[in-house]
Design a protein around this motif. Structure first.
Motif, PDB file in Angstrom:
ATOM      1  N   GLU A 149      -3.471  -5.782  11.361  1.00  0.00           N
ATOM      2  CA  GLU A 149      -3.419  -5.127  10.050  1.00  0.00           C
ATOM      3  C   GLU A 149      -4.429  -3.994   9.957  1.00  0.00           C
ATOM      4  O   GLU A 149      -5.557  -4.095  10.426  1.00  0.00           O
ATOM      5  CB  GLU A 149      -3.702  -6.146   8.940  1.00  0.00           C
ATOM      6  CG  GLU A 149      -3.613  -5.561   7.534  1.00  0.00           C
ATOM      7  CD  GLU A 149      -4.031  -6.556   6.468  1.00  0.00           C
ATOM      8  OE1 GLU A 149      -3.264  -6.723   5.506  1.00  0.00           O
ATOM      9  OE2 GLU A 149      -5.118  -7.150   6.599  1.00  0.00           O
ATOM     10  N   SER A 150      -3.988  -2.889   9.333  1.00  0.00           N
ATOM     11  CA  SER A 150      -4.866  -1.750   9.066  1.00  0.00           C
ATOM     12  C   SER A 150      -4.673  -1.328   7.623  1.00  0.00           C
ATOM     13  O   SER A 150      -3.546  -1.046   7.205  1.00  0.00           O
ATOM     14  CB  SER A 150      -4.525  -0.582  10.005  1.00  0.00           C
ATOM     15  OG  SER A 150      -5.209   0.594   9.618  1.00  0.00           O
ATOM     16  N   ARG A 182      -1.170  -0.425   5.638  1.00  0.00           N
ATOM     17  CA  ARG A 182      -1.070  -0.114   4.215  1.00  0.00           C
ATOM     18  C   ARG A 182      -2.120   0.930   3.859  1.00  0.00           C
ATOM     19  O   ARG A 182      -3.238   0.887   4.370  1.00  0.00           O
ATOM     20  CB  ARG A 182      -1.291  -1.362   3.357  1.00  0.00           C
ATOM     21  CG  ARG A 182      -0.150  -2.357   3.385  1.00  0.00           C
ATOM     22  CD  ARG A 182      -0.403  -3.495   2.407  1.00  0.00           C
ATOM     23  NE  ARG A 182      -1.518  -4.326   2.827  1.00  0.00           N
ATOM     24  CZ  ARG A 182      -2.160  -5.188   2.030  1.00  0.00           C
ATOM     25  NH1 ARG A 182      -1.794  -5.291   0.750  1.00  0.00           N
ATOM     26  NH2 ARG A 182      -3.145  -5.932   2.503  1.00  0.00           N
ATOM     27  N   SER A 183      -1.762   1.844   2.976  1.00  0.00           N
ATOM     28  CA  SER A 183      -2.696   2.891   2.564  1.00  0.00           C
ATOM     29  C   SER A 183      -2.468   3.223   1.092  1.00  0.00           C
ATOM     30  O   SER A 183      -1.341   3.212   0.611  1.00  0.00           O
ATOM     31  CB  SER A 183      -2.504   4.143   3.419  1.00  0.00           C
ATOM     32  OG  SER A 183      -3.473   5.126   3.086  1.00  0.00           O
ATOM     33  N   ILE A 184      -3.567   3.501   0.395  1.00  0.00           N
ATOM     34  CA  ILE A 184      -3.506   3.900  -1.010  1.00  0.00           C
ATOM     35  C   ILE A 184      -4.010   5.332  -1.108  1.00  0.00           C
ATOM     36  O   ILE A 184      -5.116   5.640  -0.663  1.00  0.00           O
ATOM     37  CB  ILE A 184      -4.366   2.991  -1.906  1.00  0.00           C
ATOM     38  CG1 ILE A 184      -4.067   1.511  -1.644  1.00  0.00           C
ATOM     39  CG2 ILE A 184      -4.132   3.318  -3.377  1.00  0.00           C
ATOM     40  CD1 ILE A 184      -5.018   0.571  -2.363  1.00  0.00           C
ATOM     41  N   VAL A 199       3.023  11.620   4.500  1.00  0.00           N
ATOM     42  CA  VAL A 199       3.211  10.278   3.934  1.00  0.00           C
ATOM     43  C   VAL A 199       4.631   9.782   4.198  1.00  0.00           C
ATOM     44  O   VAL A 199       4.837   8.627   4.596  1.00  0.00           O
ATOM     45  CB  VAL A 199       2.922  10.303   2.415  1.00  0.00           C
ATOM     46  CG1 VAL A 199       3.456   9.042   1.742  1.00  0.00           C
ATOM     47  CG2 VAL A 199       1.426  10.431   2.163  1.00  0.00           C
ATOM     48  N   ARG A 200       5.638  10.658   3.990  1.00  0.00           N
ATOM     49  CA  ARG A 200       7.024  10.270   4.253  1.00  0.00           C
ATOM     50  C   ARG A 200       7.226   9.977   5.742  1.00  0.00           C
ATOM     51  O   ARG A 200       7.986   9.078   6.115  1.00  0.00           O
ATOM     52  CB  ARG A 200       7.972  11.397   3.831  1.00  0.00           C
ATOM     53  CG  ARG A 200       7.887  11.786   2.366  1.00  0.00           C
ATOM     54  CD  ARG A 200       8.459  10.725   1.460  1.00  0.00           C
ATOM     55  NE  ARG A 200       8.427  11.147   0.065  1.00  0.00           N
ATOM     56  CZ  ARG A 200       8.635  10.347  -0.946  1.00  0.00           C
ATOM     57  NH1 ARG A 200       8.893   9.060  -0.739  1.00  0.00           N
ATOM     58  NH2 ARG A 200       8.583  10.793  -2.196  1.00  0.00           N
ATOM     59  N   ALA A 207       4.979   2.283   7.728  1.00  0.00           N
ATOM     60  CA  ALA A 207       3.770   2.136   6.924  1.00  0.00           C
ATOM     61  C   ALA A 207       4.120   1.897   5.453  1.00  0.00           C
ATOM     62  O   ALA A 207       5.152   2.364   4.971  1.00  0.00           O
ATOM     63  CB  ALA A 207       2.891   3.373   7.053  1.00  0.00           C
ATOM     64  N   LYS A 208       3.257   1.174   4.741  1.00  0.00           N
ATOM     65  CA  LYS A 208       3.412   0.940   3.308  1.00  0.00           C
ATOM     66  C   LYS A 208       2.342   1.776   2.587  1.00  0.00           C
ATOM     67  O   LYS A 208       1.153   1.599   2.842  1.00  0.00           O
ATOM     68  CB  LYS A 208       3.243  -0.540   2.956  1.00  0.00           C
ATOM     69  CG  LYS A 208       4.163  -1.475   3.728  1.00  0.00           C
ATOM     70  CD  LYS A 208       5.617  -1.231   3.393  1.00  0.00           C
ATOM     71  CE  LYS A 208       6.524  -2.202   4.136  1.00  0.00           C
ATOM     72  NZ  LYS A 208       7.955  -1.934   3.894  1.00  0.00           N
TER      73      LYS A 208
END
Length: 340
Positions: A149-150, A182-184, A199-200, A207-208
């Motif tokens: 996980e990252s 996952r990234s915010i 991002v797309r 990726a989420k």
């Protein structure tokens, strides 16, 4: 000078012959190809297949008029080289996976960490990394050893072409290994075409990614075992703090999960998510009301029981959502929307 062939790049002789013919003639329709190849070694039954295969190789393109036109030699060869490199990389990664190279290296790496944990105290499990070049080197190492996980955050939300070029190799390498990423991103990402294109690209690879309208803390956490945070959140170029201590990493993981829970999914397609799409929270309403009553940020922050820096971050986020240029305008727009 002897003619150089494209067979070393994987292009069959028949396909290359048609491409060279295109370069000499400029363009022609599929129905004309058979006549132009008449008398050559290419069987007429293969004409249609070759015609379509040229576009797959990136040697030609079909114009709206139906004519086949050649791609410039420099661009065509560049594309063939990139394709060959990608195939070679995939073969090497598959072989590395078959041999268990990464698992073997991870076993030694984790063994060293376990032994180190037995002989060091908490202060020794924290590293201060100064300067962005040193930070990037640490990130390279962390992502190389990441296997499950990252998770990351990007409070600014906007990525430059330079930062994307550096991140792409690391991100794609992690995703190809099947790591759950996952990234915010800060809401400013929605206004940056360069950022959203990347991002797309990542979401297409698995990726989420979510968008946050709330202030974010900068975090990079790998396998819930190592966490990287800035030395100074206001000046990330100063460097970062790396910790592997479970007692410190666990709260950072919990912080990320809280931020993830309040973030919004990416807008569907290429549409930009409007500020109305994300409902205002009760806390944001309190921030807005304080803008109308508190004369100073210090007063508003004290009334809400938060730090002045945190208060200002919330105000900036709300103003960005409302597309307001000043706080007075933000209050007016908030009333128009029924937020206060």
């Amino acid at each position: 000078m002897a003619q150089a062939n494209l067979d070393f790049l994987g292009v069959p002789p028949d396909d290359e012959e048609v491409y060279r013919l295109l370069l000499r003639k400029g363009h022609f329709r599929q129905s004309e190809l058979g006549r132009k190849l008449s008398g050559d070694a290419v069987a007429q039954d293969d004409v249609v297949e070759i015609y379509h295969r040229l576009t797959e190789w990136g040697l030609a393109r079909e114009a709206p008029s139906g004519q086949l036109a050649p791609i410039s030699p420099a661009k065509a060869v560049e594309g063939l080289v990139e394709r060959k490199v990608a195939e070679f990389r995939a073969e090497l990664e598959a072989e590395a996976s078959r041999r268990g190279v990464v698992d073997s290296l991870l076993a030694d790496h984790e063994k060293s960490l376990t032994e180190a944990a037995r002989t060091t105290d908490v202060s020794e499990s924290i590293q201060y990394i100064e300067g962005m070049s040193a930070v990037r080197a640490v990130i390279d190492e962390l992502t190389f050893f990441t296997r499950t996980e990252s998770v990351t955050t990007n409070p600014n939300g906007v990525l430059t072409e330079e930062s994307i070029a550096h991140a792409r190799l690391l991100d794609t390498r992690v995703l190809r290994r099947g790591v759950y990423m996952r990234s915010i991103m800060g809401a400013a990402a929605l206004d940056s075409p360069v950022t959203m294109n990347y991002v797309r690209e990542l979401t297409a690879l698995g990726a989420k990614i979510r968008i946050s309208y709330q202030p974010l803390e900068r975090l990079i956490i790998c396998d819930r075992a190592a966490a990287l945070t800035p030395i100074d959140p206001a000046q990330t170029a100063k460097g970062a703090i790396l910790t592997r201590d479970p007692g410190l990493v666990a709260p950072l993981v919990a912080l990320f999960e809280r931020m993830w829970g309040t973030a919004q999914d990416l807008p569907a397609g290429e549409e930009r998510e409007d500020a109305d799409a994300a409902p205002i929270t009760e806390f944001e309403q309190r921030i807005l009301r304080s803008l109308a009553t508190a004369e100073k940020d210090e007063t508003g922050a004290r009334d809400l029981g938060i730090a002045v820096r945190t208060y200002r971050k919330h105000v900036a986020t709300i103003m960005r959502r409302l597309h307001a240029t000043n706080r007075f305008q933000a209050a007016l727009l908030a009333r128009e929307r029924g937020w206060i």
